[in-house]
Design an enzyme around this catalytic site. Structure first.
Site, short mmCIF file in Angstrom:
data_model
loop_
_atom_site.label_atom_id
_atom_site.label_comp_id
_atom_site.label_asym_id
_atom_site.label_seq_id
_atom_site.Cartn_x
_atom_site.Cartn_y
_atom_site.Cartn_z
N HIS A 171 -61.87 43.42 95.10
CA HIS A 171 -61.51 42.87 93.79
C HIS A 171 -62.46 43.32 92.69
CE1 HIS A 171 -64.46 39.60 94.69
NE2 HIS A 171 -64.63 39.67 93.40
N ASP A 204 -60.77 42.08 101.43
CA ASP A 204 -61.53 42.17 100.17
C ASP A 204 -62.75 43.09 100.31
OD1 ASP A 204 -61.93 41.67 97.49
OD2 ASP A 204 -63.22 39.95 97.86
N SER A 284 -70.28 39.39 93.08
CA SER A 284 -69.31 39.90 94.05
C SER A 284 -69.67 41.31 94.51
CB SER A 284 -67.92 39.95 93.43
OG SER A 284 -67.46 38.66 93.20
#
Length: 432
Positions: A171, A204, A284
């Site tokens: 992402h 992910d 992230s």
């Protein structure tokens, strides 16, 4: 999506951890409170200062008049005591004044500003300290700046090969697909363009490669199958574009079924490590490390309550002490597939599953020729254990399957106490 959209840490979560109906573990841009990428950084909550009581004055008034004795003895005694009190008070004041004056004239007062600087700390950081972990890992942690056709964002990543392979979240970089661009900013300030090697939305995970670089410092990968709740961990990344930010905490829980990437369905459920190390949008793709400085997870999601608890205000993203990381054992296997073949391989059993009313995962449709059919699973069977792991619901089963590699044989236990051996299958993941 990139972590600039303010996230879940990048992303998301669940109530039976992982179901969107329960506010589950959702990816960053999902309305679910578990958001992998996160929302915009919440503002400070305004509040109405409390009204502090006014400082009250000391009760005053004339002292009660002593009753005069027959010869006024009481009055004289009170007057004498008053004079003595005044003398004592005056004497104390005078002595204090002399002491202050003496300090001023002799120069014996202590002033920290006049003290010499201590010797510079030139020793190495103690082994096993947060400082030592940061010194070891920070040179290998990068900031990823991503530009898409209509948006831009940033996240984190870490170098896994000295010729430029970098591991991060899908992402973080998916906005660059279809004509976007990725820039890598290294700890020393150097920059390089990067291309996407491969990505897997279901886990992910993505791998990018910095171009025109060599001799890069790489991380040391640990293992996540022997983690313990309460174990100390360190997170490093670029929350809110603050590159090189280090936070510390513990492993709060293990095997949390969390929806990755904001997809909101079972295909993206991961078997997450939960931590209270501060993780925010921008973290992230960055590493979660043990106290030996070995990477044991990839920070991917945070829990973001939708309500701030204050009327008229909403909380969007930001650390609340509940963050999630993809176990490095799973990430390592996926990254290896991507680098070798250009795509990831997803472990599967070949059957739809749902939540059983009494607990466990109930089998729905079984695909012909699938591992599930080969093991003898039938529609309506309820799986309550997968190997040694108890299965509470469908997402728990999906997460448990994801922790295994294709080709592994696992014993499953049904609600009827019957056991079956299933050999897990693998299928290529084709990102949209």
């Amino acid at each position: 999506m990139t972590d600039n959209d303010p996230y879940a840490q990048d992303k998301p979560g669940g109530q039976s951890p992982g179901t969107p109906e329960q506010g589950g573990w959702a990816a960053q841009q999902e309305p679910s409170p578990w958001s992998a990428r996160g929302h915009a950084m919440p503002g400070y909550n305004p509040y109405q200062p409390g009204q502090y009581p006014a400082a009250s004055t000391m009760p005053g008034g004339e002292p009660p008049s002593p009753q005069r004795g027959r010869r006024g003895g009481t009055a004289k005694l009170v007057a004498g005591v008053a004079v003595l009190a005044l003398l004592v008070g005056g004497g104390a004041g005078t002595v204090g004044g002399y002491l202050a004056a003496d300090n001023a004239t002799t120069g014996s007062s202590v002033n920290a500003l006049n003290e010499p600087l201590p010797a510079k700390d030139s020793g190495d950081a103690p082994a096993g300290s947060v400082e030592a972990v940061a010194q070891k890992l920070m040179p290998s942690v990068v900031q990823l700046q991503v530009r898409g056709r209509s948006s831009a964002g940033e996240g984190s990543g870490f170098v896994i090969s000295d010729d430029g392979y970098i591991l991060t979240n899908n992402h973080v970089i998916e906005g660059a697909t279809g004509g976007g661009a990725i820039n890598v900013v290294f700890q020393n300030g150097d920059k390089a363009e990067a291309t996407i090697v491969g990505r897997d939305p279901t886990t992910d995970i993505a791998v990018v490669k910095a171009e025109g670089v060599s001799g890069l410092p790489t991380v040391e990968l640990g293992r996540s199958d022997d983690l313990r709740v309460g174990e100390s961990v360190v997170a490093i990344g670029s929350p809110f574009e603050l590159a090189g930010t280090v936070t510390a905490g513990i492993v709060s829980s293990l095997h949390r079924p969390v929806t990755a990437g904001g997809q909101g369905d079972q295909t993206t459920v991961m078997d997450a490590i939960q931590t209270d190390a501060a993780i925010n949008p921008g973290n992230s793709g960055g590493p979660l490390a043990n106290m030996q400085g070995q990477v044991i997870g990839i920070n991917s999601a945070i829990y973001s309550p939708q309500s701030s608890g204050i009327p008229g205000m909403q909380s969007e993203g930001g650390n609340v002490g509940i963050g999630f990381a993809i176990p490095i054992d799973q990430a390592r296997r996926t990254a290896d597939d991507i680098i070798k073949s250009g795509h990831a391989t997803q472990t599967y059993i070949g059957a739809t599953v749902g939540d059983a009313p009494s607990g466990g995962a109930v089998i729905g449709e079984v695909q012909p020729g699938s591992p599930a059919e080969g093991a003898g699973l039938k529609s309506g069977d309820v799986i309550v254990k997968f190997g040694d792991r108890r299965i509470d619901d469908a997402n728990t089963l999906v997460a448990a399957v994801r922790t295994r590699a294709p080709g592994e044989t696992v014993t499953i236990t049904l609600g009827s106490n019957r056991t079956l051996d299933i050999t897990l299958g693998g299928q290529p993941v084709q990102p949209n």
